[in-house]
Motif scaffolding. Sequence first.
Motif, PDB file in Angstrom:
ATOM      1  N   LEU A  67     118.685  65.140  12.974  1.00 41.36           N
ATOM      2  CA  LEU A  67     117.904  64.765  14.175  1.00 41.36           C
ATOM      3  C   LEU A  67     118.002  65.040  15.321  1.00 41.36           C
ATOM      4  N   ASN A  68     119.548  65.340  15.240  1.00 44.85           N
ATOM      5  CA  ASN A  68     120.103  65.718  16.657  1.00 44.85           C
ATOM      6  C   ASN A  68     119.921  67.284  17.357  1.00 44.85           C
ATOM      7  N   HIS A  69     118.829  68.124  16.435  1.00 43.19           N
ATOM      8  CA  HIS A  69     119.169  69.420  16.851  1.00 43.19           C
ATOM      9  C   HIS A  69     117.936  69.717  18.105  1.00 43.19           C
ATOM     10  N   ASP A  70     118.684  70.388  18.985  1.00 41.31           N
ATOM     11  CA  ASP A  70     116.872  70.513  20.022  1.00 41.31           C
ATOM     12  C   ASP A  70     115.751  70.453  19.381  1.00 41.31           C
ATOM     13  N   ALA A  71     115.353  71.185  18.457  1.00 44.75           N
ATOM     14  CA  ALA A  71     113.791  71.540  17.414  1.00 44.75           C
ATOM     15  C   ALA A  71     113.304  70.140  17.688  1.00 44.75           C
ATOM     16  N   VAL A  72     114.252  69.261  16.962  1.00 45.32           N
ATOM     17  CA  VAL A  72     113.592  68.436  16.338  1.00 45.32           C
ATOM     18  C   VAL A  72     112.876  67.097  17.388  1.00 45.32           C
ATOM     19  N   VAL A  73     111.443  67.198  17.438  1.00 47.07           N
ATOM     20  CA  VAL A  73     110.593  65.907  18.358  1.00 47.07           C
ATOM     21  C   VAL A  73     110.622  65.337  17.963  1.00 47.07           C
ATOM     22  N   GLY A  74     110.854  64.700  16.468  1.00 48.24           N
ATOM     23  CA  GLY A  74     109.910  63.350  16.243  1.00 48.24           C
ATOM     24  C   GLY A  74     110.339  63.293  14.228  1.00 48.24           C
ATOM     25  N   PHE A  75     110.783  61.964  13.585  1.00 47.50           N
ATOM     26  CA  PHE A  75     111.096  61.377  12.623  1.00 47.50           C
ATOM     27  C   PHE A  75     110.142  60.680  12.347  1.00 47.50           C
ATOM     28  N   VAL A  76     109.759  60.705  11.144  1.00 42.72           N
ATOM     29  CA  VAL A  76     108.922  60.403   9.911  1.00 42.72           C
ATOM     30  C   VAL A  76     109.939  59.270   9.099  1.00 42.72           C
ATOM     31  N   THR A  77     110.384  58.632   8.832  1.00 39.45           N
ATOM     32  CA  THR A  77     110.558  57.895   8.415  1.00 39.45           C
ATOM     33  C   THR A  77     110.369  56.339   7.503  1.00 39.45           C
ATOM     34  N   HIS A  78     111.675  56.060   6.406  1.00 37.79           N
ATOM     35  CA  HIS A  78     111.311  54.988   5.475  1.00 37.79           C
ATOM     36  C   HIS A  78     111.826  53.379   6.800  1.00 37.79           C
ATOM     37  N   CYS A  79     112.557  53.694   7.524  1.00 36.15           N
ATOM     38  CA  CYS A  79     112.756  52.691   7.677  1.00 36.15           C
ATOM     39  C   CYS A  79     114.491  51.975   7.595  1.00 36.15           C
ATOM     40  N   GLY A  80     114.422  52.766   6.966  1.00 32.22           N
ATOM     41  CA  GLY A  80     116.057  52.013   5.866  1.00 32.22           C
ATOM     42  C   GLY A  80     117.230  52.296   6.991  1.00 32.22           C
ATOM     43  N   TRP A  81     118.341  51.177   7.170  1.00 30.10           N
ATOM     44  CA  TRP A  81     118.991  50.837   8.191  1.00 30.10           C
ATOM     45  C   TRP A  81     119.724  51.981   8.921  1.00 30.10           C
ATOM     46  N   ASN A  82     120.106  52.998   7.953  1.00 27.49           N
ATOM     47  CA  ASN A  82     121.041  54.032   8.682  1.00 27.49           C
ATOM     48  C   ASN A  82     119.950  54.689   8.662  1.00 27.49           C
ATOM     49  N   SER A  83     118.843  55.148   8.702  1.00 29.51           N
ATOM     50  CA  SER A  83     117.952  56.117   9.180  1.00 29.51           C
ATOM     51  C   SER A  83     117.719  55.879  10.490  1.00 29.51           C
ATOM     52  N   SER A  84     117.110  54.584  10.377  1.00 29.80           N
ATOM     53  CA  SER A  84     116.459  53.703  11.903  1.00 29.80           C
ATOM     54  C   SER A  84     117.682  54.024  12.563  1.00 29.80           C
ATOM     55  N   LEU A  85     118.888  53.849  12.831  1.00 32.47           N
ATOM     56  CA  LEU A  85     120.009  53.652  13.660  1.00 32.47           C
ATOM     57  C   LEU A  85     119.953  55.002  14.212  1.00 32.47           C
ATOM     58  N   GLU A  86     120.204  56.220  12.748  1.00 28.09           N
ATOM     59  CA  GLU A  86     120.412  57.582  13.201  1.00 28.09           C
ATOM     60  C   GLU A  86     118.826  58.141  14.338  1.00 28.09           C
ATOM     61  N   GLY A  87     117.900  57.818  14.172  1.00 29.56           N
ATOM     62  CA  GLY A  87     116.894  57.961  14.452  1.00 29.56           C
ATOM     63  C   GLY A  87     117.352  57.439  16.005  1.00 29.56           C
ATOM     64  N   ILE A  88     116.828  56.365  16.137  1.00 31.74           N
ATOM     65  CA  ILE A  88     117.657  56.050  17.468  1.00 31.74           C
ATOM     66  C   ILE A  88     118.342  56.066  18.354  1.00 31.74           C
ATOM     67  N   SER A  89     119.669  56.847  17.655  1.00 34.04           N
ATOM     68  CA  SER A  89     121.036  57.183  17.957  1.00 34.04           C
ATOM     69  C   SER A  89     120.536  58.571  18.538  1.00 34.04           C
ATOM     70  N   SER A  90     119.905  58.879  18.071  1.00 38.64           N
ATOM     71  CA  SER A  90     119.439  60.400  18.319  1.00 38.64           C
ATOM     72  C   SER A  90     118.279  60.608  19.637  1.00 38.64           C
ATOM     73  N   GLY A  91     117.751  59.385  20.198  1.00 41.06           N
ATOM     74  CA  GLY A  91     116.721  59.494  20.922  1.00 41.06           C
ATOM     75  C   GLY A  91     115.125  59.724  20.360  1.00 41.06           C
ATOM     76  N   LEU A  92     114.328  60.255  19.572  1.00 38.32           N
ATOM     77  CA  LEU A  92     113.825  60.677  18.811  1.00 38.32           C
ATOM     78  C   LEU A  92     112.718  59.654  18.644  1.00 38.32           C
ATOM     79  N   PRO A  93     111.094  59.631  18.784  1.00 39.34           N
ATOM     80  CA  PRO A  93     109.831  58.890  18.621  1.00 39.34           C
ATOM     81  C   PRO A  93     110.089  59.228  17.171  1.00 39.34           C
ATOM     82  N   MET A  94     109.822  57.735  16.202  1.00 41.59           N
ATOM     83  CA  MET A  94     109.999  57.495  14.879  1.00 41.59           C
ATOM     84  C   MET A  94     108.047  57.286  14.559  1.00 41.59           C
ATOM     85  N   VAL A  95     108.071  58.085  13.211  1.00 42.40           N
ATOM     86  CA  VAL A  95     107.205  57.321  12.645  1.00 42.40           C
ATOM     87  C   VAL A  95     107.893  56.611  11.426  1.00 42.40           C
ATOM     88  N   THR A  96     107.371  55.225  11.072  1.00 40.71           N
ATOM     89  CA  THR A  96     108.098  54.344  10.549  1.00 40.71           C
ATOM     90  C   THR A  96     106.882  54.249   9.172  1.00 40.71           C
TER      91      THR A  96
END
Length: 89
Positions: A60-89
């Motif tokens: 998620l912190n790699h420069d090539a990643v521009v978005g994250f499709v996630t199941h909205c689990g606690w860890n995934s949500s925190l990691e997506g938010i802390s990475s500053g990525l837009p998320m599809v949940t």
Amino acid sequence: MCFGSMSLFSVEQLSEMALGLEASRHPFVWVMQWIPKGYEERIKDVGMLIKGWAPQLVILNHDAVVGFVTHCGWNSSLEGISSGLPMVT
């Protein structure tokens, strides 16, 4: 794209997601257990499949990643938010 270790999708649902990603021709990384026959060969120029566990925060912190499709689990949500990525949940 990651749906967590507890997700239960049917083969038909996984096939449709796989076909959608393939048809999009957009680069992707998908962490998954089940892979349709011949899929890896067909998407080798545009997608990366990871079977099993993946270093999600590193990805998620790699420069090539521009978005994250996630199941909205606690860890995934925190990691997506802390990475500053837009998320599809």
